[in-house]
Design a protein around this motif. Structure first.
Motif, PDB file in Angstrom:
ATOM      1  N   MET A  42      -8.414 -12.130 -29.387  1.00  0.00           N
ATOM      2  CA  MET A  42      -8.219 -11.474 -28.096  1.00  0.00           C
ATOM      3  C   MET A  42      -9.538 -11.268 -27.382  1.00  0.00           C
ATOM      4  O   MET A  42      -9.636 -11.422 -26.175  1.00  0.00           O
ATOM      5  N   LYS A  43     -10.571 -10.923 -28.158  1.00  0.00           N
ATOM      6  CA  LYS A  43     -11.873 -10.717 -27.532  1.00  0.00           C
ATOM      7  C   LYS A  43     -12.401 -12.052 -26.985  1.00  0.00           C
ATOM      8  O   LYS A  43     -13.097 -12.071 -25.978  1.00  0.00           O
ATOM      9  N   ILE A  44     -12.072 -13.144 -27.659  1.00  0.00           N
ATOM     10  CA  ILE A  44     -12.488 -14.460 -27.153  1.00  0.00           C
ATOM     11  C   ILE A  44     -11.757 -14.764 -25.857  1.00  0.00           C
ATOM     12  O   ILE A  44     -12.351 -15.198 -24.869  1.00  0.00           O
ATOM     13  N   ILE A  45     -10.450 -14.478 -25.831  1.00  0.00           N
ATOM     14  CA  ILE A  45      -9.675 -14.738 -24.621  1.00  0.00           C
ATOM     15  C   ILE A  45     -10.218 -13.906 -23.459  1.00  0.00           C
ATOM     16  O   ILE A  45     -10.364 -14.371 -22.343  1.00  0.00           O
ATOM     17  N   TYR A  46     -10.555 -12.665 -23.784  1.00  0.00           N
ATOM     18  CA  TYR A  46     -11.042 -11.770 -22.734  1.00  0.00           C
ATOM     19  C   TYR A  46     -12.488 -12.101 -22.350  1.00  0.00           C
ATOM     20  O   TYR A  46     -12.962 -11.708 -21.296  1.00  0.00           O
ATOM     21  N   GLY A  47     -13.185 -12.815 -23.237  1.00  0.00           N
ATOM     22  CA  GLY A  47     -14.573 -13.162 -22.939  1.00  0.00           C
ATOM     23  C   GLY A  47     -15.575 -12.148 -23.453  1.00  0.00           C
ATOM     24  O   GLY A  47     -16.753 -12.223 -23.119  1.00  0.00           O
ATOM     25  N   ALA A  48     -15.102 -11.191 -24.252  1.00  0.00           N
ATOM     26  CA  ALA A  48     -16.027 -10.194 -24.782  1.00  0.00           C
ATOM     27  C   ALA A  48     -16.927 -10.797 -25.859  1.00  0.00           C
ATOM     28  O   ALA A  48     -18.051 -10.359 -26.050  1.00  0.00           O
ATOM     29  N   ILE A  56     -11.761 -22.598 -18.271  1.00  0.00           N
ATOM     30  CA  ILE A  56     -12.776 -21.554 -18.087  1.00  0.00           C
ATOM     31  C   ILE A  56     -14.054 -22.036 -18.750  1.00  0.00           C
ATOM     32  O   ILE A  56     -14.096 -22.264 -19.951  1.00  0.00           O
ATOM     33  N   LYS A  57     -15.116 -22.171 -17.945  1.00  0.00           N
ATOM     34  CA  LYS A  57     -16.354 -22.709 -18.526  1.00  0.00           C
ATOM     35  C   LYS A  57     -17.280 -21.594 -18.988  1.00  0.00           C
ATOM     36  O   LYS A  57     -17.558 -21.440 -20.160  1.00  0.00           O
ATOM     37  N   GLU A  58     -17.751 -20.805 -18.040  1.00  0.00           N
ATOM     38  CA  GLU A  58     -18.648 -19.714 -18.427  1.00  0.00           C
ATOM     39  C   GLU A  58     -17.821 -18.456 -18.519  1.00  0.00           C
ATOM     40  O   GLU A  58     -17.512 -17.822 -17.521  1.00  0.00           O
ATOM     41  N   HIS A  59     -17.481 -18.068 -19.746  1.00  0.00           N
ATOM     42  CA  HIS A  59     -16.563 -16.958 -19.902  1.00  0.00           C
ATOM     43  C   HIS A  59     -17.308 -15.638 -20.029  1.00  0.00           C
ATOM     44  O   HIS A  59     -18.467 -15.584 -20.395  1.00  0.00           O
ATOM     45  N   GLY A  60     -16.608 -14.585 -19.727  1.00  0.00           N
ATOM     46  CA  GLY A  60     -17.154 -13.239 -19.850  1.00  0.00           C
ATOM     47  C   GLY A  60     -16.133 -12.266 -19.307  1.00  0.00           C
ATOM     48  O   GLY A  60     -15.217 -12.679 -18.592  1.00  0.00           O
ATOM     49  N   PRO A  61     -16.228 -10.982 -19.642  1.00  0.00           N
ATOM     50  CA  PRO A  61     -15.244 -10.019 -19.148  1.00  0.00           C
ATOM     51  C   PRO A  61     -15.123 -10.026 -17.625  1.00  0.00           C
ATOM     52  O   PRO A  61     -14.020  -9.882 -17.090  1.00  0.00           O
ATOM     53  N   ALA A  62     -16.246 -10.234 -16.933  1.00  0.00           N
ATOM     54  CA  ALA A  62     -16.181 -10.247 -15.468  1.00  0.00           C
ATOM     55  C   ALA A  62     -15.362 -11.441 -14.989  1.00  0.00           C
ATOM     56  O   ALA A  62     -14.571 -11.324 -14.049  1.00  0.00           O
ATOM     57  N   VAL A  63     -15.538 -12.581 -15.662  1.00  0.00           N
ATOM     58  CA  VAL A  63     -14.756 -13.781 -15.311  1.00  0.00           C
ATOM     59  C   VAL A  63     -13.274 -13.483 -15.512  1.00  0.00           C
ATOM     60  O   VAL A  63     -12.438 -13.799 -14.664  1.00  0.00           O
ATOM     61  N   SER A  64     -12.964 -12.848 -16.651  1.00  0.00           N
ATOM     62  CA  SER A  64     -11.577 -12.520 -16.946  1.00  0.00           C
ATOM     63  C   SER A  64     -10.968 -11.683 -15.852  1.00  0.00           C
ATOM     64  O   SER A  64      -9.870 -11.944 -15.366  1.00  0.00           O
ATOM     65  N   ARG A  65     -11.703 -10.648 -15.464  1.00  0.00           N
ATOM     66  CA  ARG A  65     -11.165  -9.755 -14.449  1.00  0.00           C
ATOM     67  C   ARG A  65     -10.951 -10.510 -13.151  1.00  0.00           C
ATOM     68  O   ARG A  65      -9.977 -10.298 -12.463  1.00  0.00           O
ATOM     69  N   GLY A  66     -11.868 -11.432 -12.842  1.00  0.00           N
ATOM     70  CA  GLY A  66     -11.703 -12.250 -11.650  1.00  0.00           C
ATOM     71  C   GLY A  66     -10.441 -13.092 -11.715  1.00  0.00           C
ATOM     72  O   GLY A  66      -9.785 -13.344 -10.707  1.00  0.00           O
ATOM     73  N   LEU A  67     -10.064 -13.508 -12.938  1.00  0.00           N
ATOM     74  CA  LEU A  67      -8.881 -14.342 -13.108  1.00  0.00           C
ATOM     75  C   LEU A  67      -7.608 -13.518 -13.251  1.00  0.00           C
ATOM     76  O   LEU A  67      -6.517 -14.071 -13.342  1.00  0.00           O
ATOM     77  N   GLY A  68      -7.740 -12.205 -13.332  1.00  0.00           N
ATOM     78  CA  GLY A  68      -6.565 -11.361 -13.508  1.00  0.00           C
ATOM     79  C   GLY A  68      -6.191 -11.156 -14.966  1.00  0.00           C
ATOM     80  O   GLY A  68      -5.040 -10.856 -15.276  1.00  0.00           O
ATOM     81  N   ILE A  69      -7.164 -11.323 -15.881  1.00  0.00           N
ATOM     82  CA  ILE A  69      -6.893 -11.038 -17.292  1.00  0.00           C
ATOM     83  C   ILE A  69      -7.422  -9.643 -17.591  1.00  0.00           C
ATOM     84  O   ILE A  69      -8.594  -9.352 -17.348  1.00  0.00           O
ATOM     85  N   GLU A  70      -6.553  -8.778 -18.096  1.00  0.00           N
ATOM     86  CA  GLU A  70      -6.962  -7.412 -18.401  1.00  0.00           C
ATOM     87  C   GLU A  70      -6.644  -7.108 -19.854  1.00  0.00           C
ATOM     88  O   GLU A  70      -5.705  -7.660 -20.420  1.00  0.00           O
TER      89      GLU A  70
END
Lengths: 351, 508
Positions: B47-53, B68-82
């Motif tokens: 899950m942390k990988i999916i979220y980018g943590a 998703i190339k450069e992943h990170g929590p900010a990227v996730s939030r931009g994509l609507g992943i919470e």
């Protein structure tokens, strides 16, 4: 982009490599700094680290200055491990020095072989008594020991000043604020009369050994460390926080008092208004540079002592302003302490 | 339509463990997808990988068909992943709305945000007071804050990590309603759990993980619980057995008119509590979080000392004035619900964590620790309770939650206490381990010891206990015999407490 990640377990490699990395960075940055000010970095670094150790006198002074730092840092580390923040070792040192001088000058058993031992015991007890005040206040009234220990340092300084300007001033001392010289029997014997290093160095060795056993092997040391790392776990196990507070502060006080007698009965030979160049405060840095570990403290004490000597050398030898020597010392300590970060975290580049 | 989320070939290794081994699956829009697995199966890592943590060693993540190339929590939030973590990321000393505002840098208008929080919380049936301080909230309420915080961003994919481990049966139902409503609106949900029943009632599909790799993809409502368990654990689950018992003549542990003023505004005052526990039985304390269980546990364990010695009796001996160590000397054992920092010292190896409470067993001489004794003890606990760890030198914080719990439970039981108090014994622990821990507690009681279990999971209490008390608003109910009680009645006794005393006027 760089990212900081917590390591699952502290890195053992980094625990050893961090100080080397820190030293490397310091040498790099300070070299640029010295260059920009027109000083030859190789000469200056040589003056800082090598020259002080090239003579027997230098070595003697190195150990002489390291000794109080190491003793005090050992005592402080015991408290710091338990989150007991004694930053008033300077005051406890002063009280130790006062008690030792008082006994050395005025005790009726001037000719006894127990004169020096009684001074040592008195100094330790005086340091502990001074540290007992914040311990009592913290354990009974939950006062903040950081403030109390610090403020008591000023009280101690003023008390010292009163003594050496007033009742204890040497009548034959041309009005200088200092006491009479301690009698020969009330001082530590030197190894060689050309050098100031004296037998009180053995106390530093003893302090390190005792501290190592206490912190790494004793059950009380374990209980205190638990109280520092995880206070709720200590409460859960029923380890009393008041024990940690008392032991932590008294250990620091005893060590500082011991360092105090080492100074007055050692290189100084008398009590004066300025008996410590800030050993009590510098020892806090030594304790942290040594990562609150007995062996680390030895290295930290030797390093800080060398920085003192080196700072003097480069000022005398190369005319470096004292401010620049201080900046260099600050840089090194900053990177050393900052480098500890790498033990628990890693920096990763994300693609 | 491309899947909302598509994982292909995710790998992640830590020193000594492969957390994720070539994991692939996809989640459609509006799908509630379970990731089922024991603790340590690699769910949280995934899950942390999916979220980018954290970043995967290799593999691809696609969101709505886009890599998703450069992943990170900010990227996730931009994509609507919470993501709602198992351990909440809330600052306790500030209010709900302030916490929410902190995660939304562009939304510092607190009154407007509060209004929005209220709207969302009403719409999804998640009552929450935006102005309440987080430290005054129960775990269930804190979870709502986390969920509302995610919902405010209109998520397309919501990840929930073990969300029900802190909820009452009623609160679980409320949560499920919310999640179903969200799914109907098109939000995908990744539901991480080890609870088979929940996954079977809630989820559309399930991916089962064991030891870091996928062992099955099933329709959970169609698959039998035993099949799911087999995929998850690798073998059949043993039923907890509760043999008949002989109760001791005199109670081993008594609470008499225990009173405790609240230490601060956030604590619950304890009011005239009475309770007795006999040897040979397990007694449960049910209740919604935050109704005084923590205060009661601390009072019983000795972490809070009482001025009246007679308020707590251990083998008829007054002990309420003794501290935790002194009570342990008399044969009292305690397993707290917080593992890291209370039941265990996070940065210390397991051997020194054994020393924490087991030092009584000849681990010290003349004030020095016998480190080999501590190591032996830790090694015995690891073996006897099948703790997954690299021996007594492993650092406590490096263990998964369930394994650390097994170690702590094992340590306390290995000390063979006369009276054992356990708070949330299986909080976030996987099925296999939970069943094992429950059975161990029953076995301990059957050997003549008194066991007290505080739990927010009523089913768990029904499974293990002989008698129950219900705690609500700092008071204890009468003793209830499990044989004559039913879960609904217990639920009602629990809900007279503060959690459901929610009024609109409170939040105005």
């Amino acid at each position: 982009m760089l990212r900081i990640e917590a390591l699952p377990e502290p890195s053992r490699t980094m625990a050893l490599a961090a100080p080397l990395i820190a030293t490397g960075i310091t040498i790099l940055i300070s070299s640029l700094f010295f260059l920009s000010l027109g000083f030859n970095p190789i000469d200056t670094l040589h003056g800082f680290f090598v020259q002080p150790l090239m003579s027997l006198n230098g070595l003697s002074e190195w150990l002489l200055k390291a000794s109080p730092l190491i003793i005090i840092a050992c005592g402080l580390a015991i408290g710091f491990r338990a989150n007991v923040w004694n930053i008033g070792a300077e005051g406890q040192l002063i009280l130790g020095a006062i008690a030792a001088t008082g006994i050395g000058l005025f005790a009726p058993w001037q000719d006894s072989v127990f004169l020096l031992p009684s001074m040592i015991a008195g100094a330790i007890m005086a340091g502990m008594a001074w540290a007992a005040v914040p311990a009592f206040l913290r354990s009974r009234m939950n006062t903040n020991e950081i403030l109390v220990t610090l403020m008591l340092t000023y009280v101690a300084t003023l008390f010292l000043s009163y003594l050496v300007h007033g009742p204890w001033r040497d009548p034959a001392g041309f009005n200088f604020p200092q006491t009479a010289l301690l009698p020969y029997k009330a001082t530590f014997s030197v190894f060689d009369h050309s050098y100031r290093l004296n037998s009180s160095i053995f106390f530093a060795i003893a302090a390190v050994i005792i501290t190592w056993f206490f912190l790494e092997r004793s059950f009380l040391g374990f209980r205190m460390s638990v109280g520092g790392v995880a206070p709720n776990a200590a409460r859960y196990a029923g380890f009393r926080s008041s024990t940690a507070i008392w032991v932590g502060l008294l250990a620091g006080g005893a060590a500082a008092g011991l360092a105090g007698v080492g100074e007055v009965a050692g290189p100084l030979g008398q009590l004066s208004a300025h008996i410590s160049p800030g050993y009590g405060f510098a020892a806090i840095i030594v304790a942290f540079v040594g990562r609150l570990h007995a062996v680390g403290i030895v290295l930290g004490g030797l390093l800080l002592s060398l920085l003192y000597l080196g700072g003097e050398t480069v000022q005398l030898q190369y005319g470096l302003p004292s401010a620049i020597a201080n900046i260099f010392q600050g840089l090194l300590l900053f990177f050393l302490l900052g480098g500890n970060f790498l033990i628990n975290y890693r920096i990763r580049r994300i693609r | 339509m491309p899947p909302r989320l598509e994982l292909s070939g995710i790998n992640k290794a830590y020193p000594g463990v492969i957390a994720n081994d070539n994991i692939s699956f996809s989640v459609q829009p509006g799908e509630i997808h379970a990731v089922l697995g024991e603790n340590g199966a690699g769910k949280s890592t995934l899950m942390k990988i999916i979220y980018g943590a954290i970043s995967a060693d290799s593999g691809e993540i696609r969101c709505d068909g886009k890599l998703i190339k450069e992943h990170g929590p900010a990227v996730s939030r931009g994509l609507g992943i919470e993501m709602v973590y198992q351990h909440f990321a809330l600052f306790e000393s500030i209010s709900v709305v302030e916490n929410i505002a902190l995660s939304m840098p562009d939304r510092m208008n607190l009154p407007a945000l509060s209004a929005e929080v209220r709207t969302i919380s009403k719409k999804y049936g998640l009552p929450i007071d935006p102005n309440a301080l987080v430290l005054s909230l129960s775990m269930g309420e804190r979870q709502r804050v986390e969920i509302v915080r995610c919902l405010l961003r209109n998520p397309k994919l919501l990840i929930l990590d073990e969300p029900t481990s802190v909820l009452t049966p009623q609160a679980v139902q409320i949560l499920f309603e919310t999640l179903r409503q969200l799914a109907q609106e098109g939000c995908s949900i990744l539901y991480i759990s080890h609870k088979l029943d929940e996954v079977r009632t809630l989820c559309h599909t399930a991916t089962v993980l064991r030891g870091g790799h996928v062992t099955g993809r099933v329709d959970p409502s169609a698959a039998s619980a035993s099949k799911l368990a087999r995929l998850m654990v690798g073998h059949e689950l043993e039923e907890v057995s509760r043999p008949a018992t002989q109760k001791s003549k005199k109670p081993l542990f008594e609470v008499r008119e225990l009173r405790l003023a609240a230490a601060n505004a956030m604590d619950t005052a304890l009011q005239n509590l009475n309770m007795e526990v006999f040897g040979g039985e397990i007694v449960g304390i049910a209740g919604v979080a935050g109704n005084g269980q923590n205060e009661l546990a601390a009072a019983m364990s000795g972490e809070t000392v009482n001025s009246d010695p007679d308020a707590i009796l251990l083998e008829s001996r007054p002990v309420a004035h003794l501290d935790a160590g002194q009570r342990r000397d008399l044969g009292f054992g305690f397993i707290p619900e917080e593992r890291l920092g209370r039941g265990a010292i996070p940065p210390y190896p397991l051997s020194e964590n054994a020393l924490l409470t087991a030092h009584r067993q000849g681990m010290t001489t003349l004030g020095f620790t016998k480190r080999h004794r501590a190591k032996d003890f830790a090694a015995q606990v690891i073996r006897r309770f099948r703790v997954k760890a690299n021996g007594p030198d492993s650092i406590a914080s490096g263990l998964s939650g369930g394994n650390l719990q097994k170690f702590i439970v094992g340590r306390e039981i290995h000390l063979s206490p006369k009276v054992l108090l356990v708070s949330q014994p299986t909080w976030g622990v996987d099925v296999g381990a939970a069943a094992y821990i429950r059975q161990t507690l029953i076995d301990l009681s059957r050997s003549g010891k008194a066991v007290i279990v505080i739990s927010e999971e009523v089913e768990e209490l029904f499974e293990v206990c002989d008698r129950l008390y219900v705690m609500s608003d700092g008071k204890l109910s009468q003793s209830i015999d499990r044989k004559t009680a039913n879960i609904e009645d217990i639920g009602l006794l629990m809900t007279s407490g503060a959690e459901y005393d929610y009024r609109e006027t409170n939040i105005a």
